[in-house]
Design an enzyme around this catalytic site. Structure first.
Site, PDB file in Angstrom:
ATOM      1  N   GLU A  30     -25.386 -10.134  17.246  1.00  0.00           N
ATOM      2  CA  GLU A  30     -24.471 -11.164  17.902  1.00  0.00           C
ATOM      3  C   GLU A  30     -25.044 -12.515  17.924  1.00  0.00           C
ATOM      4  O   GLU A  30     -26.160 -12.818  18.321  1.00  0.00           O
ATOM      5  CB  GLU A  30     -24.317 -10.765  19.494  1.00  0.00           C
ATOM      6  CG  GLU A  30     -23.426  -9.595  19.477  1.00  0.00           C
ATOM      7  CD  GLU A  30     -23.976  -8.370  19.944  1.00  0.00           C
ATOM      8  OE1 GLU A  30     -25.188  -8.225  19.177  1.00  0.00           O
ATOM      9  OE2 GLU A  30     -23.568  -7.426  20.587  1.00  0.00           O
ATOM     10  N   THR A  76      -8.772 -13.542   3.562  1.00  0.00           N
ATOM     11  CA  THR A  76      -9.264 -12.433   3.546  1.00  0.00           C
ATOM     12  C   THR A  76     -10.557 -12.725   2.469  1.00  0.00           C
ATOM     13  O   THR A  76     -10.255 -13.772   1.523  1.00  0.00           O
ATOM     14  CB  THR A  76      -8.399 -11.269   3.285  1.00  0.00           C
ATOM     15  OG1 THR A  76      -7.778 -11.492   2.176  1.00  0.00           O
ATOM     16  CG2 THR A  76      -7.641 -10.765   4.501  1.00  0.00           C
ATOM     17  N   LYS A 114      -9.167  -9.760  -1.613  1.00  0.00           N
ATOM     18  CA  LYS A 114      -7.893  -9.757  -2.559  1.00  0.00           C
ATOM     19  C   LYS A 114      -8.227 -10.394  -3.919  1.00  0.00           C
ATOM     20  O   LYS A 114      -8.936  -9.846  -4.515  1.00  0.00           O
ATOM     21  CB  LYS A 114      -6.724 -10.364  -2.063  1.00  0.00           C
ATOM     22  CG  LYS A 114      -6.516  -9.799  -0.381  1.00  0.00           C
ATOM     23  CD  LYS A 114      -5.083 -10.431   0.151  1.00  0.00           C
ATOM     24  CE  LYS A 114      -4.649  -9.649   1.220  1.00  0.00           C
ATOM     25  NZ  LYS A 114      -5.248 -10.103   2.551  1.00  0.00           N
ATOM     26  N   ARG A 124     -13.781  -5.823   1.943  1.00  0.00           N
ATOM     27  CA  ARG A 124     -12.808  -6.318   2.836  1.00  0.00           C
ATOM     28  C   ARG A 124     -13.262  -6.972   4.056  1.00  0.00           C
ATOM     29  O   ARG A 124     -14.396  -6.742   4.496  1.00  0.00           O
ATOM     30  CB  ARG A 124     -12.451  -4.670   3.291  1.00  0.00           C
ATOM     31  CG  ARG A 124     -11.246  -4.645   4.208  1.00  0.00           C
ATOM     32  CD  ARG A 124     -10.809  -3.074   4.208  1.00  0.00           C
ATOM     33  NE  ARG A 124     -10.257  -2.812   2.735  1.00  0.00           N
ATOM     34  CZ  ARG A 124      -8.918  -3.417   2.203  1.00  0.00           C
ATOM     35  NH1 ARG A 124      -8.229  -3.932   2.843  1.00  0.00           N
ATOM     36  NH2 ARG A 124      -8.943  -3.255   1.161  1.00  0.00           N
TER      37      ARG A 124
HETATM   38  N1  DSN Z   1      -1.799  -6.229   3.683  1.00  0.00           N
HETATM   39  C1  DSN Z   1      -1.648  -7.220   3.312  1.00  0.00           C
HETATM   40  C2  DSN Z   1      -0.911  -7.389   2.103  1.00  0.00           C
HETATM   41  O1  DSN Z   1      -0.745  -6.497   1.386  1.00  0.00           O
HETATM   42  O2  DSN Z   1      -0.469  -8.630   1.628  1.00  0.00           O
HETATM   43  C3  DSN Z   1      -1.663  -8.533   3.816  1.00  0.00           C
HETATM   44  O3  DSN Z   1      -2.121  -8.461   5.403  1.00  0.00           O
END
Ligand code: DSN
Length: 422
Positions: free
Chosen positions: A56, A228, A231, A237
């Site tokens: 923390e 995020t 992606k 993640r």
């Molecule tokens: N679940 C993600 C997506 O597929 O775009 C966004 O949170």
């Protein structure tokens, strides 16, 4: 020795599921535009002993002892993130994109304050203020939309009019199902005119920005970017908040993430983020990012030739939103199931002002980040689109079986890589 040898010995049920998922990912084609494959190095960090550690606080200011290695890891993640996106500050602790957005709102707003964000059905995201989220019990979310669904043009004049009237504290750009680039200069001009903070949720296109295949909102004066990391950016993640220059804002964000909303940061995840940022700083990542868009264009070409209806008419980024109902006479849900049977994974998705229900909307959303990671290029991407068209038009068992065999052949001849930096 397999990656799972201890799990195999100790927990056969979980082992069976993990092996099944590995095979599904290896033999099928992943077209969900928010998914990707991480490197072996990222996976190893996620499985490291850092998962045992409480930390923390922030580097140099922790509430527990034993932080010499966690501090090193988090500092590396922060410095690499700043370099990758041209930010002055980075908070790498958010556990995911939703957490990042929630912390950002609470850092900048008082209860009752207004946020102007993109309508969900026009490409926005749940955390941009959909009524099903608890965020709407605290803050007031108002919407902007596309002016023309066939081109994707945003109605900036209306956005300015609404902003002047409602005086939002945040002008929020960003999306989870919008296939075009935004006019960042217009967003920032509107934010400045009404004295709002300009925030861009780059979750979907972070990798395109990092790889310089898409414009960087910071170059146009955006104050904050939330994202995020898993992606197009191809990390573990997780989430992150970047601040362009304001130390005052960055301090508020740090407080909102911890202790505002989270406890101990997931240090194994932060180590994995640091590794993926290093991978994204490698020159090969720029090639990857550009190829994502070339592959989307190749798929767009096939659907255009079929006369299929794509929302905004096509795509400039990594995803396509196709109106399955108008194009093939089936719902998005039916299309998703048919393609799943053929080994192509994508998701049903509402299209702008959809008249169908969210659980079975008119559209499907798909994209190229994961298949580009596997090394598919324009020719194979067009082939995947042809396979999709075949399944969606014929819809019989023989066509699905044929498509499944083609998909498996393509997938197995393009194995998921273990390393991206050699
Ligand atoms: N679940 C993600 C997506 O597929 O775009 C966004 O949170």
């Amino acid at each position: 020795m397999s990656f799972y040898d201890h799990i195999q010995d100790e927990d056969p049920e979980i082992f069976a599921a993990l092996i099944g998922e590995d095979a599904r990912q290896a033999e099928g084609l992943e077209l969900i535009p928010s998914e990707n494959y991480v490197s072996r190095a990222v996976k190893e960090a996620m499985a490291s002993s850092l998962t045992n550690k409480y930390a923390e606080g922030y580097p140099g200011k922790r509430y527990y002892g034993g932080q010499e290695f966690t501090d090193a890891v988090e500092t590396l993640a922060i410095e690499r993130a700043k370099k990758l996106f041209g930010a002055a500050y980075a908070n790498v602790q958010p556990l995911g994109g939703a957490n990042a957005n929630i912390a950002m709102y609470f850092a900048l707003l008082q209860p009752g304050d207004t946020v102007l964000g993109m309508d969900l059905s026009h490409g926005g995201h749940l955390t941009h203020g959909h009524p099903v989220t608890y965020l709407t019990k605290v803050f007031n979310f108002i919407r902007y939309k596309m002016k023309d669904v066939e081109t994707g043009e945003i109605d900036y004049d209306d956005m300015l009019r609404v902003a002047k009237e409602a005086k939002p504290k945040i002008i929020l750009a960003g999306f989870s199902a919008y296939p075009r680039e935004l006019d960042y200069a217009k967003f920032v001009a509107i934010a400045r005119e009404v004295d709002a903070v300009a925030v861009m949720d780059i979750a979907h296109i972070a990798g395109l920005i990092a790889g310089k295949a898409a414009k960087n909102p910071f170059d146009y004066g955006f104050d904050i970017m939330t994202t995020t990391t898993h992606k197009t950016l191809r990390g573990p993640r997780g989430g992150m908040i970047l601040t362009r220059e304001s130390e005052e804002i960055a301090k508020k964000i740090d407080k909102a993430v911890f202790p505002g909303f989270q406890g101990g940061p997931h240090m194994h995840q932060i180590a994995a983020k640091a590794i993926s940022f290093r991978e994204a700083l490698h020159p090969s990542f720029a090639t990857y990012a550009k190829q994502i868009i070339l592959n989307t264009k190749a798929m767009e070409g096939v659907f255009k030739a079929q006369g299929a209806r794509m929302i905004t008419g096509g795509s400039d980024n990594h995803l396509i939103l196709l109106d399955a109902w108008t194009s093939f006479g089936i719902s998005g849900g039916e299309a998703e199931k048919l393609l799943d049977c053929a080994g192509i994974t994508l998701n049903k998705n509402a299209i702008a002002d959809d008249t169908r229900k969210p659980m079975d909307p008119s559209g499907i959303r798909f994209g190229t980040p994961a298949m580009t990671t596997r090394g598919l290029r324009e020719v194979e991407s067009a082939q995947v689109a042809e396979i999709m068209v075949g399944v969606l038009t014929k819809r019989d068992d023989a066509s699905i079986e044929h498509a499944k065999a083609e998909v498996k052949k393509l997938a197995l001849s393009h194995p998921i890589p273990e390393s991206f930096v050699g």
